[in-house]
Design a protein around this motif. Structure first.
Motif, PDB file in Angstrom:
ATOM      1  N   VAL A   1       0.842  -1.204   0.000  1.00 53.60           N
ATOM      2  CA  VAL A   1       0.000   0.000   0.000  1.00 53.60           C
ATOM      3  C   VAL A   1       0.875   1.251   0.000  1.00 53.60           C
ATOM      4  CG1 VAL A   1      -1.636   1.319   1.404  1.00 53.60           C
ATOM      5  CG2 VAL A   1      -2.015  -1.107   0.996  1.00 53.60           C
ATOM      6  N   THR A   2       1.947   1.226   0.756  1.00 49.84           N
ATOM      7  CA  THR A   2       2.843   2.379   0.785  1.00 49.84           C
ATOM      8  C   THR A   2       3.521   2.586  -0.562  1.00 49.84           C
ATOM      9  OG1 THR A   2       3.226   2.072   3.132  1.00 49.84           O
ATOM     10  CG2 THR A   2       4.839   3.383   1.940  1.00 49.84           C
ATOM     11  N   ARG A   3       3.881   1.486  -1.192  1.00 49.61           N
ATOM     12  CA  ARG A   3       4.512   1.603  -2.506  1.00 49.61           C
ATOM     13  C   ARG A   3       3.558   2.258  -3.503  1.00 49.61           C
ATOM     14  NH1 ARG A   3       8.136  -2.852  -5.581  1.00 49.61           N
ATOM     15  NH2 ARG A   3       8.526  -1.605  -7.423  1.00 49.61           N
ATOM     16  N   LEU A   4       2.257   2.032  -3.364  1.00 49.75           N
ATOM     17  CA  LEU A   4       1.271   2.644  -4.257  1.00 49.75           C
ATOM     18  C   LEU A   4       0.921   4.070  -3.834  1.00 49.75           C
ATOM     19  CD1 LEU A   4      -1.163  -0.369  -4.686  1.00 49.75           C
ATOM     20  CD2 LEU A   4       0.477   0.499  -6.361  1.00 49.75           C
ATOM     21  N   LEU A   5       0.765   4.295  -2.531  1.00 49.08           N
ATOM     22  CA  LEU A   5       0.279   5.586  -2.050  1.00 49.08           C
ATOM     23  C   LEU A   5       1.352   6.667  -1.958  1.00 49.08           C
ATOM     24  CD1 LEU A   5      -2.279   4.738   0.768  1.00 49.08           C
ATOM     25  CD2 LEU A   5      -2.707   5.559  -1.543  1.00 49.08           C
ATOM     26  N   PHE A   6       2.599   6.296  -1.679  1.00 48.69           N
ATOM     27  CA  PHE A   6       3.643   7.293  -1.465  1.00 48.69           C
ATOM     28  C   PHE A   6       3.814   8.220  -2.668  1.00 48.69           C
ATOM     29  CE2 PHE A   6       8.120   8.652  -1.384  1.00 48.69           C
ATOM     30  CZ  PHE A   6       8.112   9.361  -0.198  1.00 48.69           C
ATOM     31  N   PRO A   7       4.045   7.686  -3.887  1.00 51.18           N
ATOM     32  CA  PRO A   7       4.187   8.602  -5.019  1.00 51.18           C
ATOM     33  C   PRO A   7       2.886   9.335  -5.350  1.00 51.18           C
ATOM     34  CG  PRO A   7       4.590   6.331  -5.708  1.00 51.18           C
ATOM     35  CD  PRO A   7       4.302   6.308  -4.259  1.00 51.18           C
ATOM     36  N   SER A   8       1.756   8.668  -5.155  1.00 52.12           N
ATOM     37  CA  SER A   8       0.474   9.317  -5.440  1.00 52.12           C
ATOM     38  C   SER A   8       0.233  10.494  -4.503  1.00 52.12           C
ATOM     39  CB  SER A   8      -0.670   8.313  -5.301  1.00 52.12           C
ATOM     40  OG  SER A   8      -0.464   7.207  -6.131  1.00 52.12           O
ATOM     41  N   ALA A   9       0.567  10.313  -3.234  1.00 48.50           N
ATOM     42  CA  ALA A   9       0.396  11.399  -2.266  1.00 48.50           C
ATOM     43  C   ALA A   9       1.333  12.568  -2.574  1.00 48.50           C
ATOM     44  CB  ALA A   9       0.632  10.888  -0.849  1.00 48.50           C
ATOM     45  N   LEU A  10       2.553  12.268  -3.021  1.00 50.47           N
ATOM     46  CA  LEU A  10       3.475  13.351  -3.376  1.00 50.47           C
ATOM     47  C   LEU A  10       2.984  14.121  -4.599  1.00 50.47           C
ATOM     48  CD1 LEU A  10       6.999  11.815  -2.721  1.00 50.47           C
ATOM     49  CD2 LEU A  10       5.689  13.383  -1.299  1.00 50.47           C
ATOM     50  N   VAL A  11       2.419  13.425  -5.579  1.00 49.57           N
ATOM     51  CA  VAL A  11       1.869  14.110  -6.753  1.00 49.57           C
ATOM     52  C   VAL A  11       0.670  14.966  -6.346  1.00 49.57           C
ATOM     53  CG1 VAL A  11       0.664  13.734  -8.945  1.00 49.57           C
ATOM     54  CG2 VAL A  11       2.740  12.449  -8.428  1.00 49.57           C
ATOM     55  N   LEU A  12      -0.195  14.443  -5.480  1.00 48.25           N
ATOM     56  CA  LEU A  12      -1.326  15.234  -4.985  1.00 48.25           C
ATOM     57  C   LEU A  12      -0.840  16.465  -4.222  1.00 48.25           C
ATOM     58  CD1 LEU A  12      -4.359  15.649  -4.444  1.00 48.25           C
ATOM     59  CD2 LEU A  12      -4.082  14.208  -2.416  1.00 48.25           C
ATOM     60  N   SER A  13       0.220  16.303  -3.426  1.00 40.22           N
ATOM     61  CA  SER A  13       0.738  17.449  -2.677  1.00 40.22           C
ATOM     62  C   SER A  13       1.292  18.515  -3.618  1.00 40.22           C
ATOM     63  CB  SER A  13       1.802  16.997  -1.680  1.00 40.22           C
ATOM     64  OG  SER A  13       3.014  16.669  -2.331  1.00 40.22           O
ATOM     65  N   LEU A  14       1.946  18.109  -4.699  1.00 38.27           N
ATOM     66  CA  LEU A  14       2.442  19.086  -5.673  1.00 38.27           C
ATOM     67  C   LEU A  14       1.298  19.763  -6.409  1.00 38.27           C
ATOM     68  CD1 LEU A  14       5.544  17.202  -7.098  1.00 38.27           C
ATOM     69  CD2 LEU A  14       5.508  19.149  -5.524  1.00 38.27           C
ATOM     70  N   PHE A  15       0.225  19.025  -6.695  1.00 33.65           N
ATOM     71  CA  PHE A  15      -0.954  19.631  -7.301  1.00 33.65           C
ATOM     72  C   PHE A  15      -1.535  20.700  -6.376  1.00 33.65           C
ATOM     73  CE2 PHE A  15      -5.587  19.792  -7.596  1.00 33.65           C
ATOM     74  CZ  PHE A  15      -5.724  20.292  -8.876  1.00 33.65           C
ATOM     75  N   LEU A  16      -1.656  20.370  -5.087  1.00 31.40           N
ATOM     76  CA  LEU A  16      -2.180  21.348  -4.132  1.00 31.40           C
ATOM     77  C   LEU A  16      -1.266  22.563  -4.031  1.00 31.40           C
ATOM     78  CD1 LEU A  16      -3.414  19.000  -1.281  1.00 31.40           C
ATOM     79  CD2 LEU A  16      -4.820  20.371  -2.821  1.00 31.40           C
ATOM     80  N   LEU A  17       0.035  22.337  -4.079  1.00 30.41           N
ATOM     81  CA  LEU A  17       0.992  23.441  -3.999  1.00 30.41           C
ATOM     82  C   LEU A  17       0.827  24.386  -5.183  1.00 30.41           C
ATOM     83  CD1 LEU A  17       3.572  24.860  -2.939  1.00 30.41           C
ATOM     84  CD2 LEU A  17       4.872  23.207  -4.284  1.00 30.41           C
ATOM     85  N   PHE A  18       0.811  23.848  -6.396  1.00 27.73           N
ATOM     86  CA  PHE A  18       0.801  24.706  -7.578  1.00 27.73           C
ATOM     87  C   PHE A  18      -0.579  25.255  -7.918  1.00 27.73           C
ATOM     88  CE2 PHE A  18       4.742  22.255  -8.428  1.00 27.73           C
ATOM     89  CZ  PHE A  18       5.602  23.341  -8.324  1.00 27.73           C
ATOM     90  N   SER A  19      -1.637  24.598  -7.490  1.00 29.04           N
ATOM     91  CA  SER A  19      -2.970  25.130  -7.783  1.00 29.04           C
ATOM     92  C   SER A  19      -3.465  26.043  -6.669  1.00 29.04           C
ATOM     93  CB  SER A  19      -3.973  23.991  -7.981  1.00 29.04           C
ATOM     94  OG  SER A  19      -4.221  23.339  -6.750  1.00 29.04           O
ATOM     95  N   GLY A  20      -2.720  26.179  -5.601  1.00 29.63           N
ATOM     96  CA  GLY A  20      -3.167  26.956  -4.450  1.00 29.63           C
ATOM     97  C   GLY A  20      -3.223  28.442  -4.669  1.00 29.63           C
ATOM     98  N   HIS A  21      -2.652  28.947  -5.750  1.00 29.49           N
ATOM     99  CA  HIS A  21      -2.693  30.385  -5.990  1.00 29.49           C
ATOM    100  C   HIS A  21      -4.096  30.855  -6.353  1.00 29.49           C
ATOM    101  CE1 HIS A  21      -1.383  34.349  -7.063  1.00 29.49           C
ATOM    102  NE2 HIS A  21      -1.877  34.208  -8.271  1.00 29.49           N
ATOM    103  N   SER A  22      -4.805  30.057  -7.142  1.00 32.22           N
ATOM    104  CA  SER A  22      -6.134  30.478  -7.567  1.00 32.22           C
ATOM    105  C   SER A  22      -7.242  29.528  -7.116  1.00 32.22           C
ATOM    106  CB  SER A  22      -6.163  30.582  -9.103  1.00 32.22           C
ATOM    107  OG  SER A  22      -5.772  29.359  -9.672  1.00 32.22           O
ATOM    108  N   ARG A  23      -6.898  28.482  -6.385  1.00 25.55           N
ATOM    109  CA  ARG A  23      -7.872  27.516  -5.882  1.00 25.55           C
ATOM    110  C   ARG A  23      -7.497  27.154  -4.453  1.00 25.55           C
ATOM    111  NH1 ARG A  23      -7.013  23.484 -10.718  1.00 25.55           N
ATOM    112  NH2 ARG A  23      -7.630  24.827 -12.411  1.00 25.55           N
ATOM    113  N   PRO A  24      -8.344  26.356  -3.784  1.00 27.47           N
ATOM    114  CA  PRO A  24      -7.949  25.904  -2.446  1.00 27.47           C
ATOM    115  C   PRO A  24      -6.673  25.070  -2.509  1.00 27.47           C
ATOM    116  CG  PRO A  24     -10.285  25.534  -2.794  1.00 27.47           C
ATOM    117  CD  PRO A  24      -9.708  25.969  -4.103  1.00 27.47           C
TER     118      PRO A  24
END
Length: 187
Positions: free
Chosen positions: A46-69
């Protein structure tokens, strides 16, 4: 006497019986540092699947946070949870395999980036934390809006991850001690 061992003078020793839930393969770098009875196949997969997915989601939140939540703090929290999951699977060795930089260095870099982003406009005669927006045209992406406040968000992101890593190392030190040491008893 071991019940798995055959009886008799010339009998061969039977191989040890492996438990179905003890990993025999290396699913994550650093996870095999723990003894077999402390490892879980399910958690490693589960960690092998979730770790990279969570990092990609965190980068999405970082870069979309200027004009979105989202933003640096929300993205940093999601990335921190990915590192906490990695720590639960592999301990310090697993965390070191995922991020080979010290927690103090990560937190210090985030703090320095936040501070520089806040104070650089002052050198130009503008109020602190003033942001400039630049519009540029990229061949594949088209017109892209770039705000200098993104550097502040990246600094917050890195700072949150660094503080979480520091907390994990502090908790890991106390968890790694023997119960007699934690209670204050001396040998």
């Amino acid at each position: 006497m071991d019940p798995r061992r055959p009886r008799g003078a010339g009998a061969r020793a039977a191989p040890p019986v492996a438990h179905w839930d003890e990993p025999t393969d290396k699913w994550l770098p650093g996870a095999d540092e723990r003894p077999g009875e402390e490892r879980s196949v399910l958690l490693e997969v589960v960690t092998r699947l979730l770790f990279p997915s969570a990092l990609v989601l965190s980068l999405f939140l970082l870069f979309s946070g200027h004009s979105r939540p989202g933003g640096g703090f929300a993205g940093g929290l999601v990335a921190s949870q990915a590192f906490v999951l990695r720590y639960l699977v592999g301990g310090r060795a697993g965390l070191g395999a995922a991020l080979p930089v010290g927690s103090g260095t990560v937190a210090g870099t985030g703090f320095a980036l936040c501070s520089a982003t806040a104070l650089l406009p002052v050198l130009a005669g503008a109020p602190p934390l003033t942001s400039v927006t630049v519009h540029t045209h990229l061949p594949v992406l088209g017109t892209v809006e770039f705000a200098t406040s993104l550097f502040f968000d990246v600094g917050v992101y890195v700072l949150v991850v660094g503080v979480t890593l520091k907390l994990l190392s502090a908790v890991g030190v106390s968890l790694g001690r023997a119960p007699a040491e934690q209670s204050g008893a001396r040998p």
